[in-house]
Design a protein around this motif. Structure first.
Motif, mmCIF file in Angstrom:
data_model
loop_
_atom_site.group_PDB
_atom_site.id
_atom_site.type_symbol
_atom_site.label_atom_id
_atom_site.label_comp_id
_atom_site.label_asym_id
_atom_site.label_seq_id
_atom_site.Cartn_x
_atom_site.Cartn_y
_atom_site.Cartn_z
ATOM 1 N N SER A 1 0.806 -1.219 0.000
ATOM 2 C CA SER A 1 0.000 0.000 0.000
ATOM 3 C C SER A 1 0.845 1.278 0.000
ATOM 4 C CB SER A 1 -0.961 -0.003 1.183
ATOM 5 O OG SER A 1 -0.247 -0.067 2.401
ATOM 6 N N ASP A 2 2.115 1.209 0.387
ATOM 7 C CA ASP A 2 2.978 2.395 0.325
ATOM 8 C C ASP A 2 3.116 2.928 -1.096
ATOM 9 O OD1 ASP A 2 3.456 2.417 3.041
ATOM 10 O OD2 ASP A 2 5.387 1.408 2.896
ATOM 11 N N ASN B 1 0.820 5.847 -2.099
ATOM 12 C CA ASN B 1 1.020 7.153 -1.479
ATOM 13 C C ASN B 1 2.249 7.847 -2.069
ATOM 14 O OD1 ASN B 1 1.441 9.344 0.166
ATOM 15 N ND2 ASN B 1 1.644 8.173 2.055
ATOM 16 N N ASP C 1 3.726 10.365 -1.268
ATOM 17 C CA ASP C 1 4.594 10.953 -0.245
ATOM 18 C C ASP C 1 5.409 9.914 0.522
ATOM 19 O OD1 ASP C 1 3.757 13.607 -0.770
ATOM 20 O OD2 ASP C 1 1.945 13.269 0.423
ATOM 21 N N SER C 2 5.151 8.632 0.289
ATOM 22 C CA SER C 2 5.872 7.600 1.033
ATOM 23 C C SER C 2 7.296 7.426 0.496
ATOM 24 C CB SER C 2 5.129 6.260 0.965
ATOM 25 O OG SER C 2 5.297 5.654 -0.303
ATOM 26 N N ASN C 3 8.178 6.986 1.354
ATOM 27 C CA ASN C 3 9.567 6.734 0.945
ATOM 28 C C ASN C 3 9.637 5.649 -0.120
ATOM 29 O OD1 ASN C 3 10.644 8.677 2.632
ATOM 30 N ND2 ASN C 3 10.922 7.248 4.331
ATOM 31 N N ARG C 4 8.810 4.616 0.016
ATOM 32 C CA ARG C 4 8.834 3.524 -0.969
ATOM 33 C C ARG C 4 8.404 4.027 -2.341
ATOM 34 N NH1 ARG C 4 8.570 -2.635 -0.770
ATOM 35 N NH2 ARG C 4 8.033 -3.058 -2.909
ATOM 36 N N LYS D 1 8.592 7.127 -3.516
ATOM 37 C CA LYS D 1 9.631 8.017 -4.039
ATOM 38 C C LYS D 1 10.850 7.248 -4.525
ATOM 39 C CE LYS D 1 8.223 11.917 -1.196
ATOM 40 N NZ LYS D 1 8.576 12.792 -0.079
#
Length: 67
Positions: free
Chosen positions: A22-23, A26, A28-31, A33
């Motif tokens: 699920s990352d 998003n 904005d998540s590190n994964r 990006k």
């Protein structure tokens, strides 16, 4: 001379060796990006060396989805 007209287009494809979680939904998540950065680098390299290379001006990963 005339300026080139840039035409955005969408490409959808499946990455079979990237486990989805699920990352990746998003931005904005590190994964997200980190995956976006890797995919931008790989796709830029691939497309610059292809037949569209002279007209290619970069790509932008806008999302990931399960599928």
């Amino acid at each position: 001379t005339t300026a080139a007209i840039l035409e955005p287009f969408t490409v959808n494809f499946t990455i079979t060796n990237l486990p989805y979680n699920s990352d990746l939904e998003n931005p904005d998540s590190n994964r997200f990006k980190a995956t976006q950065g890797v995919m931008n680098t790989l796709l830029d390299r691939l497309l610059k060396d292809s037949s569209i290379g002279p007209a290619f001006h970069g790509c932008e990963i806008t999302g990931f989805r399960y599928g």
